[in-house]
Design an enzyme around this catalytic site. Structure first.
Site, short mmCIF file in Angstrom:
data_model
loop_
_atom_site.label_atom_id
_atom_site.label_comp_id
_atom_site.label_asym_id
_atom_site.label_seq_id
_atom_site.Cartn_x
_atom_site.Cartn_y
_atom_site.Cartn_z
N ASP A 92 -2.57 -7.74 3.70
CA ASP A 92 -1.51 -6.89 4.24
C ASP A 92 -1.39 -7.18 5.74
OD1 ASP A 92 -1.79 -5.83 1.69
OD2 ASP A 92 -1.79 -3.74 2.34
N LYS A 154 5.82 -3.39 2.77
CA LYS A 154 4.99 -2.18 2.83
C LYS A 154 5.49 -1.30 3.96
CE LYS A 154 0.13 -0.93 3.76
NZ LYS A 154 -1.25 -1.46 3.94
N LYS A 183 5.28 -1.41 -1.34
CA LYS A 183 4.08 -0.59 -1.20
C LYS A 183 4.35 0.56 -0.25
CE LYS A 183 -0.81 -0.72 0.18
NZ LYS A 183 -1.97 -1.58 0.52
#
Length: 224
Positions: A92, A154, A183
């Site tokens: 991430d 995300k 996400k």
């Protein structure tokens, strides 16, 4: 939705500064016991988590350029490469919000591209830090991620002024389409919020409150 189903959406997360080895070992045990998708940890703890999780089916997710995203792109790429070498199965990365605010979209794209190249097929999620962006900036960032075919976009680091919102998740899903994951993370602490995010288009949930989330489902469904 049953607890076991929602557990597969959850990246069980421990990213705050004070986390100890014992905290990470506990996180891993919880992830195995509750069938969470992954643990999301800082890269220094990857070797410890790898020892604990090998063969369990729980993946190791780590963060890059976290939490500010303002590192040199080459540093982010190296960080991703080293994390994967250590055992990370998902990465991430934090987008460079300052470059977005400066209107330097080619540099934003290049930053993501360099990390994506370093990942060499390992799943990459790009954290937008949506609480700092306008709707137009969220859309443009998502379009870049879609064009580069990253694994996920995300919402948040969880380290800024606010986290995921249903509206932002829906906008991200609408922009990236169905082939890229979304996400939701930051401030997701209960079942109701989790289900709202999933209904808005989230296919992954980042949360440190994963157990509370699935326990709420157990309470509602009368059992695990």
């Amino acid at each position: 939705m049953q607890p076991r189903e929602i557990a597969k959406f959850i990246d069980h997360t421990a990213l705050t500064t004070e986390k100890t080895e014992q905290d990470i070992l506990k996180l891993c045990d919880e992830a195995v016991a509750h069938h969470f998708r992954s643990v999301c940890i800082n890269s220094g703890y990857i070797p410890l988590a790898k020892q604990k999780l090998t063969g369990t089916g729980v993946k190791i997710c780590t963060v890059v350029g976290f939490p500010l995203g303002a590192n040199l792109s080459s540093v982010k790429a190296f960080e991703a490469q080293e994390a994967i070498k250590a055992g990370a199965q998902e990465v991430d990365m934090v987008i460079n919000v300052g470059l977005i605010k400066s209107g330097k979209w080619d540099e934003v794209r290049s930053d993501i591209e360099q990390v994506l190249h370093a990942c060499r097929g390992t799943l990459l999620k790009v954290i937008l830090e949506t609480c700092l962006l306008t709707k137009a900036e969220i859309v443009h960032a998502c379009e870049i991620c879609r064009d580069l075919n990253v694994g996920f976009v995300k919402t948040s680091t969880g380290f800024n002024k606010s986290g995921a919102t249903v509206a932002d998740v829906a906008l991200m899903r609408q922009t990236v389409g169905e082939n890229i994951g979304v996400k939701a993370s930051g401030g997701i602490r209960d079942t109701q919020t989790t289900l709202a995010m999933i209904n808005a288009g989230a296919t992954r949930i980042g949360a440190s409150a994963g157990i509370a989330i699935i326990q709420g489902l157990q309470d509602n469904n009368g059992g695990y």
